[in-house]
Design an enzyme around this catalytic site. Structure first.
Site, PDB file in Angstrom:
ATOM      1  N   ASP A  48      18.580  76.762  79.152  1.00  0.00           N
ATOM      2  CA  ASP A  48      17.161  77.022  79.362  1.00  0.00           C
ATOM      3  C   ASP A  48      16.322  76.081  78.506  1.00  0.00           C
ATOM      4  O   ASP A  48      16.845  75.294  77.733  1.00  0.00           O
ATOM      5  CB  ASP A  48      16.821  78.482  79.055  1.00  0.00           C
ATOM      6  CG  ASP A  48      17.186  78.889  77.636  1.00  0.00           C
ATOM      7  OD1 ASP A  48      17.875  78.119  76.941  1.00  0.00           O
ATOM      8  OD2 ASP A  48      16.794  79.970  77.210  1.00  0.00           O
ATOM      9  N   GLU A 110      18.983  81.166  73.283  1.00  0.00           N
ATOM     10  CA  GLU A 110      19.595  80.984  71.973  1.00  0.00           C
ATOM     11  C   GLU A 110      18.553  80.854  70.858  1.00  0.00           C
ATOM     12  O   GLU A 110      18.855  81.101  69.704  1.00  0.00           O
ATOM     13  CB  GLU A 110      20.532  79.771  71.967  1.00  0.00           C
ATOM     14  CG  GLU A 110      19.835  78.442  72.094  1.00  0.00           C
ATOM     15  CD  GLU A 110      19.168  78.235  73.443  1.00  0.00           C
ATOM     16  OE1 GLU A 110      18.179  77.501  73.463  1.00  0.00           O
ATOM     17  OE2 GLU A 110      19.592  78.790  74.454  1.00  0.00           O
TER      18      GLU A 110
END
Length: 126
Positions: A48, A110
């Protein structure tokens, strides 16, 4: 993208585990080549991109620009490079006779926390 990566790696013989987000819009992937045993090597990349709102950019972050030999723009230098390299070498990796597992881990979110770690630890350590 995770579906594409999963299909590609599975066709090469990788064992696949996918963890979808609660909303079902994103997912992380854990793919393993080599023997079914604990341990091994775990290259990790993310799939992402971080939002750009509220950040101090000297140029449009959505348009890559080159200045003094450096590339600037959102995602020009981050962990997606590992995803690309992993995909480019997966066919060769699949043909190797690995003596230890190689686990490819591609995650999302993350930056806000290790959301994939509980699931990965179950897959890795049982």
């Amino acid at each position: 993208m995770i579906d594409y990566i999963s299909d590609y790696l599975e066709a090469l013989g990788a064992r696949i585990f996918i963890q979808k987000s609660d909303c079902g819009q994103t997912a992380s992937l854990f793919a393993t080549f080599g023997p079914e045993e604990q341990g091994g090597l775990v290259p990790s990349g993310h799939t992402d991109v971080v939002a750009v709102e509220g950040q101090d950019w000297a140029s449009d972050p959505l348009t890559m620009v080159e200045r003094e030999g450096h590339l600037y723009g959102r995602g020009t230098c981050d962990m997606k490079g590992l995803v690309a390299c992993s995909m480019a070498t997966a066919r060769e990796v699949a043909s190797l006779h690995l003596t230890r597992p190689l686990h490819l881990v591609f995650t999302y979110n993350e930056e806000v926390g290790p959301s994939m770690l509980p699931a990965l630890s179950r897959v890795w350590w049982g």
